[in-house]
Design a protein around this motif. Structure first.
Motif, mmCIF file in Angstrom:
data_model
loop_
_atom_site.group_PDB
_atom_site.id
_atom_site.type_symbol
_atom_site.label_atom_id
_atom_site.label_comp_id
_atom_site.label_asym_id
_atom_site.label_seq_id
_atom_site.Cartn_x
_atom_site.Cartn_y
_atom_site.Cartn_z
ATOM 1 N N ALA A 165 -16.152 17.087 46.602
ATOM 2 C CA ALA A 165 -16.791 18.310 46.092
ATOM 3 C C ALA A 165 -16.538 19.522 46.991
ATOM 4 C CB ALA A 165 -18.299 18.092 45.947
ATOM 5 N N GLU A 166 -16.408 19.294 48.310
ATOM 6 C CA GLU A 166 -16.381 20.422 49.250
ATOM 7 C C GLU A 166 -15.001 20.751 49.802
ATOM 8 O OE1 GLU A 166 -19.344 19.939 52.293
ATOM 9 O OE2 GLU A 166 -20.793 19.082 50.872
ATOM 10 N N ILE A 167 -14.062 19.825 49.699
ATOM 11 C CA ILE A 167 -12.721 20.043 50.261
ATOM 12 C C ILE A 167 -11.726 20.214 49.119
ATOM 13 C CG2 ILE A 167 -10.951 19.155 51.821
ATOM 14 C CD1 ILE A 167 -13.668 19.711 53.144
ATOM 15 N N SER A 168 -11.031 21.330 49.120
ATOM 16 C CA SER A 168 -10.089 21.608 48.032
ATOM 17 C C SER A 168 -8.666 21.152 48.345
ATOM 18 C CB SER A 168 -10.082 23.110 47.712
ATOM 19 O OG SER A 168 -9.747 23.865 48.869
ATOM 20 N N ASP A 169 -8.296 21.134 49.634
ATOM 21 C CA ASP A 169 -6.931 20.779 50.004
ATOM 22 C C ASP A 169 -6.725 19.261 49.887
ATOM 23 O OD1 ASP A 169 -4.993 19.825 52.408
ATOM 24 O OD2 ASP A 169 -4.359 21.767 51.636
ATOM 25 N N PRO A 170 -5.770 18.811 49.033
ATOM 26 C CA PRO A 170 -5.563 17.366 48.844
ATOM 27 C C PRO A 170 -5.224 16.625 50.129
ATOM 28 C CG PRO A 170 -4.399 18.622 47.164
ATOM 29 C CD PRO A 170 -4.886 19.619 48.177
ATOM 30 N N GLY A 171 -4.425 17.251 51.008
ATOM 31 C CA GLY A 171 -4.060 16.598 52.263
ATOM 32 C C GLY A 171 -5.262 16.382 53.155
ATOM 33 N N LYS A 172 -6.130 17.384 53.250
ATOM 34 C CA LYS A 172 -7.341 17.260 54.067
ATOM 35 C C LYS A 172 -8.288 16.204 53.483
ATOM 36 C CE LYS A 172 -7.353 21.920 56.049
ATOM 37 N NZ LYS A 172 -8.086 23.199 56.156
ATOM 38 N N LYS A 173 -8.344 16.143 52.148
ATOM 39 C CA LYS A 173 -9.184 15.119 51.519
ATOM 40 C C LYS A 173 -8.746 13.726 51.957
ATOM 41 C CE LYS A 173 -10.576 17.425 47.241
ATOM 42 N NZ LYS A 173 -10.496 17.432 45.764
ATOM 43 N N ARG A 174 -7.444 13.475 51.909
ATOM 44 C CA ARG A 174 -6.931 12.155 52.280
ATOM 45 C C ARG A 174 -7.247 11.836 53.732
ATOM 46 N NH1 ARG A 174 -2.655 13.775 48.870
ATOM 47 N NH2 ARG A 174 -1.434 14.576 50.632
ATOM 48 N N VAL A 175 -7.071 12.822 54.613
ATOM 49 C CA VAL A 175 -7.348 12.613 56.037
ATOM 50 C C VAL A 175 -8.817 12.264 56.250
ATOM 51 C CG1 VAL A 175 -7.474 13.729 58.292
ATOM 52 C CG2 VAL A 175 -5.455 14.047 56.853
ATOM 53 N N LEU A 176 -9.711 13.011 55.620
ATOM 54 C CA LEU A 176 -11.143 12.777 55.798
ATOM 55 C C LEU A 176 -11.567 11.430 55.199
ATOM 56 C CD1 LEU A 176 -12.522 16.353 55.016
ATOM 57 C CD2 LEU A 176 -12.489 15.211 57.235
ATOM 58 N N LEU A 177 -11.028 11.091 54.040
ATOM 59 C CA LEU A 177 -11.381 9.813 53.421
ATOM 60 C C LEU A 177 -10.929 8.635 54.276
ATOM 61 C CD1 LEU A 177 -10.579 10.645 49.682
ATOM 62 C CD2 LEU A 177 -12.831 10.186 50.651
ATOM 63 N N ARG A 178 -9.787 8.783 54.947
ATOM 64 C CA ARG A 178 -9.335 7.735 55.871
ATOM 65 C C ARG A 178 -10.221 7.689 57.111
ATOM 66 N NH1 ARG A 178 -3.934 9.288 54.400
ATOM 67 N NH2 ARG A 178 -3.845 10.700 56.185
ATOM 68 N N GLU A 179 -10.623 8.844 57.593
ATOM 69 C CA GLU A 179 -11.413 8.912 58.825
ATOM 70 C C GLU A 179 -12.769 8.233 58.665
ATOM 71 O OE1 GLU A 179 -12.528 9.733 62.711
ATOM 72 O OE2 GLU A 179 -10.555 9.786 61.748
ATOM 73 N N VAL A 180 -13.448 8.467 57.534
ATOM 74 C CA VAL A 180 -14.778 7.870 57.362
ATOM 75 C C VAL A 180 -14.704 6.357 57.185
ATOM 76 C CG1 VAL A 180 -15.839 9.968 56.453
ATOM 77 C CG2 VAL A 180 -14.800 8.325 54.873
ATOM 78 N N MET A 181 -13.517 5.838 56.928
ATOM 79 C CA MET A 181 -13.324 4.388 56.814
ATOM 80 C C MET A 181 -13.101 3.718 58.166
ATOM 81 S SD MET A 181 -13.269 2.669 53.908
ATOM 82 C CE MET A 181 -12.045 1.422 54.318
#
Length: 202
Positions: A165-181
């Motif tokens: 909902a809060e991150i628009s950049d697809p690359g940043k989304k992928r990085v953050l989703l990996r980080e929380v894992m």
């Protein structure tokens, strides 16, 4: 085999049989979210009777007939009579899925052993070769994925919704989703604070 996770809420399910095997099948279906189960059997176990009394399942106290399958999404034949189970298999419509409890080779689908812990579900199948081995693996998995994983999954669900909902950049989304894992979040006692810090640094 093609493993799937089915949404069973409101899907019509018919279980032919009322003994111990049918009871296990019904309990498994209920655990999986089934809400529209019909039992067809002259007699049923005390546990199944209690489910009927509570209005959780419907019981047709009768011998199996072909028209009992009409409209069913899933069908489970769990009687102690091989000829009846065969009749069920032969009586199904082309778009219906049938499980024959004592004959996985002729079934359209097999019911795996399932380990559940909150939103975590892990299915184990040996392709019908050894249900006992599947149950052993289920017990082993229970020691690996304890209550901590259930809490972690709740956190991941929240974090994923926030990131999408809060991150628009697809690359940043992928990085953050990996980080929380990462193990850092899995082992942390303050995941929420770590996550807020992670978002601030995005």
């Amino acid at each position: 085999m093609y493993p799937v996770m089915l949404h069973l809420c409101s899907k019509p399910i018919v279980v032919i049989g009322g003994g111990a095997v049918a009871e296990r099948k019904v309990v498994g279906l209920l655990d999986g979210g089934a809400t529209a189960i019909t039992l067809v059997s002259p007699e049923i176990t005390d546990t199944l009777r209690e489910l009927v009394r509570e209005g959780i399942v419907v019981w047709q106290q009768k011998q199996y007939e072909k028209n009992d399958l009409e409209g069913a999404f899933l069908i489970i034949a769990a009687t102690d009579c091989a000829s009846v189970n065969t009749e069920v298999l032969q009586g199904k419509a082309p778009n219906q899925l049938v499980n024959i409890a004592d004959n996985p080779g002729q079934s359209d689908f097999q019911v795996p052993a399932v380990y559940r812990n909150g939103d975590l579900s892990i299915a184990i199948s040996t392709g019908g070769a050894s249900p006992m081995l599947a149950k052993k693996i289920k017990r082993d998995i229970a020691h690996l994925f304890d209550e901590e994983y259930n809490e972690f999954i709740k956190f991941l669900s929240m974090a994923r919704q926030r990131i999408l909902a809060e991150i628009s950049d697809p690359g940043k989304k992928r990085v953050l989703l990996r980080e929380v894992m990462s193990d850092r979040f899995l082992s942390s006692g303050s995941r929420a604070e770590l996550f807020e810090e992670l978002l601030r640094r995005r």
